[in-house]
Motif scaffolding. Sequence first.
Motif, short mmCIF file in Angstrom:
data_model
loop_
_atom_site.label_atom_id
_atom_site.label_comp_id
_atom_site.label_asym_id
_atom_site.label_seq_id
_atom_site.Cartn_x
_atom_site.Cartn_y
_atom_site.Cartn_z
N PRO A 195 0.85 -1.19 0.00
CA PRO A 195 0.00 0.00 0.00
C PRO A 195 0.88 1.24 0.00
O PRO A 195 2.02 1.20 0.48
N GLY A 196 0.39 2.33 -0.54
CA GLY A 196 1.14 3.58 -0.51
C GLY A 196 1.45 4.00 0.92
O GLY A 196 0.69 3.69 1.85
N VAL A 197 2.57 4.68 1.07
CA VAL A 197 2.96 5.17 2.39
C VAL A 197 2.04 6.34 2.78
O VAL A 197 1.70 7.18 1.93
N ILE A 198 1.65 6.35 4.04
CA ILE A 198 0.80 7.42 4.57
C ILE A 198 1.56 8.12 5.68
O ILE A 198 1.96 7.48 6.66
N ASP A 199 1.78 9.40 5.53
CA ASP A 199 2.49 10.16 6.56
C ASP A 199 1.48 10.98 7.35
O ASP A 199 0.84 11.87 6.79
N VAL A 200 1.38 10.69 8.63
CA VAL A 200 0.40 11.41 9.47
C VAL A 200 0.92 12.76 9.94
O VAL A 200 0.20 13.51 10.58
N HIS A 201 2.20 13.03 9.65
CA HIS A 201 2.75 14.29 10.19
C HIS A 201 3.65 14.96 9.16
O HIS A 201 4.85 14.68 9.08
N SER A 202 3.06 15.84 8.41
CA SER A 202 3.82 16.56 7.39
C SER A 202 3.47 18.04 7.45
O SER A 202 2.38 18.42 7.89
N HIS A 252 6.43 8.34 11.35
CA HIS A 252 6.04 9.62 10.74
C HIS A 252 7.30 10.40 10.38
O HIS A 252 8.42 10.01 10.72
N SER A 253 7.11 11.51 9.66
CA SER A 253 8.32 12.23 9.24
C SER A 253 8.47 13.59 9.90
O SER A 253 9.53 13.90 10.41
N ASP A 254 7.44 14.44 9.85
CA ASP A 254 7.58 15.83 10.27
C ASP A 254 8.75 16.49 9.53
O ASP A 254 9.42 17.35 10.08
N ASP A 255 9.00 16.06 8.32
CA ASP A 255 10.23 16.49 7.67
C ASP A 255 10.10 16.28 6.16
O ASP A 255 9.69 15.21 5.72
N GLU A 256 10.48 17.30 5.40
CA GLU A 256 10.34 17.23 3.95
C GLU A 256 11.38 16.29 3.33
O GLU A 256 11.26 15.93 2.16
N ASN A 257 12.39 15.93 4.10
CA ASN A 257 13.38 14.98 3.60
C ASN A 257 13.03 13.55 3.99
O ASN A 257 12.98 12.65 3.15
N GLN A 258 12.77 13.33 5.27
CA GLN A 258 12.50 11.95 5.68
C GLN A 258 11.18 11.42 5.15
O GLN A 258 10.99 10.21 5.08
N ILE A 259 10.29 12.30 4.76
CA ILE A 259 9.05 11.80 4.15
C ILE A 259 9.38 11.06 2.85
O ILE A 259 8.60 10.25 2.37
N GLN A 260 10.56 11.29 2.33
CA GLN A 260 10.98 10.61 1.09
C GLN A 260 11.55 9.23 1.35
O GLN A 260 11.92 8.53 0.39
N ARG A 261 11.70 8.83 2.59
CA ARG A 261 12.24 7.50 2.89
C ARG A 261 11.72 6.96 4.21
O ARG A 261 12.47 6.43 5.02
N LEU A 262 10.42 7.08 4.41
CA LEU A 262 9.84 6.53 5.63
C LEU A 262 10.00 5.02 5.68
O LEU A 262 10.10 4.43 6.77
N ASN A 263 10.04 4.38 4.51
CA ASN A 263 10.29 2.94 4.48
C ASN A 263 11.65 2.63 5.10
O ASN A 263 11.81 1.63 5.82
N THR A 315 -0.77 9.42 0.59
CA THR A 315 -1.68 10.20 1.43
C THR A 315 -0.87 10.83 2.54
O THR A 315 0.05 10.20 3.07
N LEU A 316 -1.21 12.06 2.90
CA LEU A 316 -0.49 12.69 3.99
C LEU A 316 -1.36 13.70 4.71
O LEU A 316 -2.27 14.28 4.11
N GLN A 317 -1.09 13.82 6.00
CA GLN A 317 -1.81 14.81 6.80
C GLN A 317 -0.91 16.03 6.98
O GLN A 317 0.23 15.90 7.45
N ILE A 318 -1.43 17.19 6.62
CA ILE A 318 -0.70 18.44 6.82
C ILE A 318 -1.21 19.08 8.11
O ILE A 318 -2.41 19.35 8.24
N LEU A 319 -0.29 19.31 9.01
CA LEU A 319 -0.64 19.85 10.32
C LEU A 319 -0.12 21.27 10.48
O LEU A 319 0.92 21.61 9.91
N PRO A 320 -0.81 22.08 11.28
CA PRO A 320 -0.16 23.31 11.74
C PRO A 320 1.04 22.95 12.60
O PRO A 320 1.15 21.82 13.09
N GLY A 321 1.95 23.88 12.79
CA GLY A 321 3.14 23.63 13.60
C GLY A 321 2.82 23.51 15.08
O GLY A 321 1.66 23.51 15.49
N SER A 322 3.87 23.44 15.89
CA SER A 322 3.71 23.11 17.31
C SER A 322 4.03 24.27 18.22
O SER A 322 4.28 24.07 19.40
#
Lengths: 433, 470
Positions: free
Chosen positions: B114-121, B359-370, B172-179
């Motif tokens: 299945p496609g990777v789903i990032d809950v924190h982007s 999860h990634s929270d990161d524009e780089n690691q979202i590219q290699r969550l696997n 699929t990815l969830q875009i969150l406001p910051g912390s």
Amino acid sequence: MIRALLLSAAALLALPAAAQDVAVVNATLVIGDGSPPIAGGTVVVRGGKIVSAGANIQIPAGIERVDAEGHYVTPGIVAAFSRVGLTEVDAVSGTNDRSAPRTRFSAGLDIAPALNPMGSPIAVNRAAGVTRAIVAPGGSSNLFAGQGAVVDLADDMDMVTRPRALQFVAFGEAGSAKAGGSRAATFLLFREQLLAARSYARNPAALAEWGNDAMIQRADADALIRVIEGATPLFVRVDRAADILNVLKLKGDFPALKLVLVGATEGWMVAREIAAAKVPVLVSPLTDLPGSFERLGATQSNAGRMKAAGIDVSVGVFDDDDAHKMGYATQYAGNLVGLAKMPGASGLSWDQAFASISSAPARAVGMDGEIGSLRPGRVGDVVIWDKDPLELGSRPRAIWIDGKRQPLTTRQDRLRDRYANPVEDAMPNAYDW
Amino acid sequence: MRRRTKGGLLAAVSLALAGCAAAGQDTKSARDAPAPAEKKADRFSKDPYPSTYHAYPGRVTAVRGVTVFDGEGGRIDNGTVVLAEGKVAGIGDADLPIPADAQLIDGTGKFLTPGVIDVHSHLGDYPTPSVDAHSDGNEATSPTTPEVWAEHSVWPQDPGFTRALANGGVTTLQILPGSANLIGGRSVVLKNVPARTVQGMKFPGAPYGLKMACGENPKRVYGGKGRMPSTRMGNFAVDRATWAKAAAYKKKLDAGKAVDRDLAMETLAGVLAGEILVHNHCYRADEMAFVIDMAREFGYKVTAFHHAVEAYKIADLLEKEGICAAMWADWWGFKMEAYDSVPENIALVNRAGACAIVHSDDENQIQRLNQEAAKALAAGRRMGMEISDAQAWSWLSYNPAKALGIADKTGSLKPGKMADVVLWNGNPFSAYTRPEKVWIDGALMFDAMDAKRRPVSDFELGQPGEGDVK
């Protein structure tokens, strides 16, 4: 299981810290110089140095033998560009000695006394197979950041392999911010500071006329003279293709400069010129986003394209975390191997990839005669891995630094063991240590 | 967490407040229509910016001879997967019937997941280039801003979306406001397809999330401005006062009383009604335990703790409460509350039977969550845990789908679910493996073997590197 782990941790801590003479046999042996792995290889370490490594090696009588059982045996990883030892917790300013934004000094800064060999990042990075690191200061209040060092990650207080091993300066957007707002200001300030250092060298008495608001201080001048003479390599952070070309031209004014490019995100666009200048490059190779306008050409194929153009490319970990996660070096190198298989992309062969995190960074900092490979005469930094070191999740089974067997247990391991069963039993977890 | 809180740049939670002082408070939308009261608290339109996403054209496709991770822990060697009409039409072994009109793909030596789903982007709300003009992730002007919606900050031309697709197999990815804020605002769940508008990316039918944060960030940002909260107890006091107000607002709504429209309270009432899912940035075990009690105090549920660096210390509690933990494999040391990270965190949460997510929270690691999952998996195995590769894939697709409330639609390769699928050119837990093809709702949106099947954002058009491998 917790008890067993604790016992083994205690056993490791009890290891003697003296250099041992040792022969690691039955290894899939990686020399680290770009040559392919040698099956059934042996490496011999005596007096803290590599004596011999390869197939059919004569093992001196009476020397301790360690059977690698066919596993990969390599030189320790060299972190190509890092802040290892300069920070414990980044956001806790008292532990963070990366940068000195309010100092009056710049090029003269020397990070050696800021290094903390007992910091937990040393042990964590070591447990990932990193035995040496090129450490650069982050920045000062002025253009030059100061002098970095080459260090080891051994479990002892003697961390510095070579102090003042490099001078660091950022051009591009970061340099502009320091120099007064433009690239023109950066290049002029760079030139004027070097000229000031040279005039000081020719007439030290002139120092008396320099006040505290002088362009540089005496200590800065001393450091910059070494840069002008090529005695200290100048590591230059630069990303935009045009900026790279202008940095290469600095050798026109200062011909002895020993330039090393750091970042070089758009290096592939001017690879021919970099190769012709024989300037080595350190990349954080998975940078592939236009994070700024000076990185519009970012691609993970940068390292492979530059290597193919004949550039000496080292792989580092510095556009994300440059102090705590040096273990990413093997992951990044492995990614470049995978990339080589993709249509239209460029990567590295496995042998090139491993060399890019061992001998190549050693060469960039002018120390390939001392560190970064298992060739005779180099330091006895040897790692036995549990699997292919460029694969995800591979870990060292044993590490020697300068011929001394190193502990592999980290504070993280201790936390893991304490909470292997998080429920508190008869006594709170605090008594489990 | 956010890139601006890494690497010693803590103070720089960006305050580029370009012109726009407060969230737009327009009160009426043409689409506002009375909706049937279900659990009440829904006086106003709940969907004023509806998804216009539609699946792109796809072909009937059958991948054969492939190793399949189904996303829910199942593995099929020499498997067959059929995609048709945007859905997973069939999954099975070599004997699975294949429609006559199917395009056949030989999956020998390859893996299908299945496609990777990032809950924190933060793609789109902290896009690249990371210039101040683009810094739209934190409305850091008040410690609680439940009235802001991340979708209004998302720039669909962020090149990061294309990298997450091509290098990461993210569908699929969830875009969150910051912390920066205790209550940061609403999230948005997106399909990772290029579109002119954010509505064109919005995952149809996905519930909204609410971003909350505990710990160092809110108290640092607001304490630094000389206002509350400046401590962790201040964090909780402001949270509780806000929830108390929201509970009162919802009570009025439920009783059918007249209320002045309040966008902040509307969102919080939606949480109390169980319609909006809480995604709570929280590192420390002790704080997570307090948040769990606070949720009980006010009658809401935490769906997932994000970052959860100390989840391993309370993995049993997370399991008992049915709360997911979305984690990194090995981030540590960038701030005090990230000091007790252990590489076994994800595997320990998994072992406790809780819902573990990478999860990634990161524009780089979202590219290699696997790859991040692979490191976590290896750490767990070194500790003696038996975790199959297929089970570990649930950290990347099914569990995040659960946390986003879309597990009935995507996240695993079950017949009838969205055909969000990645074909990897080897085992995706190897550093040497890359995505070869990525389908979203059955449409081939990336193909490593076809340079034209690679999206180029408007921003990158006509720039150095346009259309390059990335």
